[in-house]
Enzyme design. Structure first.
Site, PDB file in Angstrom:
ATOM      1  CE  LYS A 102      -0.838  10.545  -6.429  1.00 39.53           C
ATOM      2  NZ  LYS A 102      -2.163  10.998  -6.275  1.00 39.53           N
ATOM      3  CG  PHE A 110      -4.347   3.964   8.071  1.00 46.29           C
ATOM      4  CD1 PHE A 110      -4.232   2.814   7.195  1.00 46.29           C
ATOM      5  CD2 PHE A 110      -4.368   5.113   7.614  1.00 46.29           C
ATOM      6  CE1 PHE A 110      -3.876   3.003   5.956  1.00 46.29           C
ATOM      7  CE2 PHE A 110      -4.176   5.283   6.010  1.00 46.29           C
ATOM      8  CZ  PHE A 110      -3.929   4.326   5.175  1.00 46.29           C
ATOM      9  CG  LEU A 111       1.020   5.989  11.028  1.00 47.68           C
ATOM     10  CD1 LEU A 111       2.345   6.329  11.081  1.00 47.68           C
ATOM     11  CD2 LEU A 111       0.343   6.517  12.225  1.00 47.68           C
ATOM     12  CG  ASP A 164      -3.050   8.358   0.668  1.00 48.69           C
ATOM     13  OD1 ASP A 164      -1.813   7.701   0.907  1.00 48.69           O
ATOM     14  OD2 ASP A 164      -3.794   8.044  -0.111  1.00 48.69           O
ATOM     15  CE  LYS A 167       1.716   1.599  10.298  1.00 46.36           C
ATOM     16  NZ  LYS A 167       0.325   1.668   9.618  1.00 46.36           N
ATOM     17  NE  ARG A 186      -0.985  11.581  -1.502  1.00 49.07           N
ATOM     18  CZ  ARG A 186      -0.672  10.457  -1.414  1.00 49.07           C
ATOM     19  NH1 ARG A 186       0.144  10.178  -0.685  1.00 49.07           N
ATOM     20  NH2 ARG A 186      -1.228   9.418  -2.137  1.00 49.07           N
ATOM     21  CD  GLU A 206       8.526   4.208   0.214  1.00 52.59           C
ATOM     22  OE1 GLU A 206       7.676   5.262   0.405  1.00 52.59           O
ATOM     23  OE2 GLU A 206       8.113   3.229  -0.639  1.00 52.59           O
ATOM     24  CG  ASP A 207       5.347   7.600   2.497  1.00 52.31           C
ATOM     25  OD1 ASP A 207       5.738   6.791   2.144  1.00 52.31           O
ATOM     26  OD2 ASP A 207       4.308   7.882   2.536  1.00 52.31           O
ATOM     27  CG  ASP A 229       2.364  -1.151   6.429  1.00 54.18           C
ATOM     28  OD1 ASP A 229       2.129  -2.075   6.918  1.00 54.18           O
ATOM     29  OD2 ASP A 229       1.263   0.004   6.737  1.00 54.18           O
TER      30      ASP A 229
HETATM   31  C1  PRP Z   1       2.667   3.684   0.890  1.00 58.38           C
HETATM   32  C2  PRP Z   1       4.096   4.370   1.216  1.00 58.38           C
HETATM   33  C3  PRP Z   1       4.981   3.392   0.628  1.00 58.38           C
HETATM   34  C4  PRP Z   1       4.110   2.022   0.796  1.00 58.38           C
HETATM   35  C5  PRP Z   1       4.517   1.132   2.132  1.00 58.38           C
HETATM   36  O1  PRP Z   1       2.470   3.933  -0.584  1.00 58.38           O
HETATM   37  O2  PRP Z   1       4.361   5.453   0.491  1.00 58.38           O
HETATM   38  O3  PRP Z   1       5.433   3.401  -0.323  1.00 58.38           O
HETATM   39  O4  PRP Z   1       2.964   2.440   1.116  1.00 58.38           O
HETATM   40  O5  PRP Z   1       3.736  -0.062   2.123  1.00 58.38           O
HETATM   41  P1  PRP Z   1       4.302  -1.345   2.156  1.00 58.38           P
HETATM   42  O6  PRP Z   1       5.403  -1.436   3.253  1.00 58.38           O
HETATM   43  O7  PRP Z   1       3.042  -2.200   2.890  1.00 58.38           O
HETATM   44  O8  PRP Z   1       4.491  -1.812   0.748  1.00 58.38           O
HETATM   45  P2  PRP Z   1       1.023   3.917  -1.262  1.00 58.38           P
HETATM   46  O9  PRP Z   1       1.112   2.801  -2.041  1.00 58.38           O
HETATM   47  O10 PRP Z   1       0.154   4.159  -0.207  1.00 58.38           O
HETATM   48  O11 PRP Z   1       1.094   5.174  -2.247  1.00 58.38           O
HETATM   49  P3  PRP Z   1       1.325   6.731  -2.111  1.00 58.38           P
HETATM   50  O12 PRP Z   1       2.702   6.951  -1.738  1.00 58.38           O
HETATM   51  O13 PRP Z   1       0.950   7.495  -3.406  1.00 58.38           O
HETATM   52  O14 PRP Z   1       0.298   7.311  -0.994  1.00 58.38           O
END
Ligand code: PRP
Length: 176
Positions: free
Chosen positions: A43, A152-153, A159, A131, A165, A99-100, A103
């Protein structure tokens, strides 16, 4: 806040707006005549994607995939699951993934592999934040907004256990 943490601003609304404008300029230059599919990862990317595509003044399409890598809370489960796959055929299309945050990179690497198997004409990644200190697998980011510290952002789509969010800034969570 019931989380025991409070959000502190890392990037203001103005900084975000300027960064999204810069990214839109870079993307416009590369995709103006390509009728790309802009693919948001739900999301977290929905706010960023909504702001970004309104600055792209050329034909494009939008679709979403939903992946999940985190459980509720601050730590990654380390597992990536495709919750909602792609509905638009992408063979021969120019695909720009939005992507947001990148990580550990596990989510994005998994998604890019999944998409590459469908043989798009091109596949690039736009990420609002990166990151790199947390990376577990290499990921090339073609259009990057902010390199962020290992905090943690939340906010602007990001979220913590589905909260925050809706914050207009990118914040980090500080212990109360
Ligand atoms: C977050 C974010 C990326 C992912 C990055 O999604 O949107 O898709 O984590 O993390 P990584 O590089 O460690 O794989 P999340 O799974 O939290 O779902 P969301 O977007 O619904 O919050």
């Amino acid at each position: 806040m019931d989380s025991g943490h409070r959000p502190k601003v890392l990037h203001t609304k103005e900084e975000i707006a300027a960064t999204v404008r810069r990214l839109a300029g870079e993307i416009r230059r590369d995709y103006r005549d390509k009728h790309p599919l802009v693919l948001g990862v739900l999301k977290g990317s929905f706010i960023f994607l909504a702001d970004l595509i309104r600055l792209l003044d050329f034909p494009l399409e939008v679709d979403f995939v939903r992946l999940a890598s985190y459980g509720r809370g601050r730590e990654s489960s380390g597992k990536v699951k495709v919750v909602q796959g792609l509905r638009t055929p992408i063979k021969g299309r120019h695909v720009l993934v939005v992507e947001d945050i990148v990580d550990t990179g596990l989510t994005t690497a998994c998604l890019l592999d999944y998409l590459r198997r469908k043989r798009p004409a091109s596949l690039r990644l736009c990420a609002l934040t990166d990151k790199p200190s947390r990376r577990k697998t290499p990921v090339d980011i073609d259009y990057l907004g902010f390199t962020v510290p290992d905090r943690f952002l939340v906010g602007y789509g990001l979220d913590w256990g589905e909260k925050y969010r809706n914050l207009p800034e990118i914040c980090f969570l500080e212990d109360e």
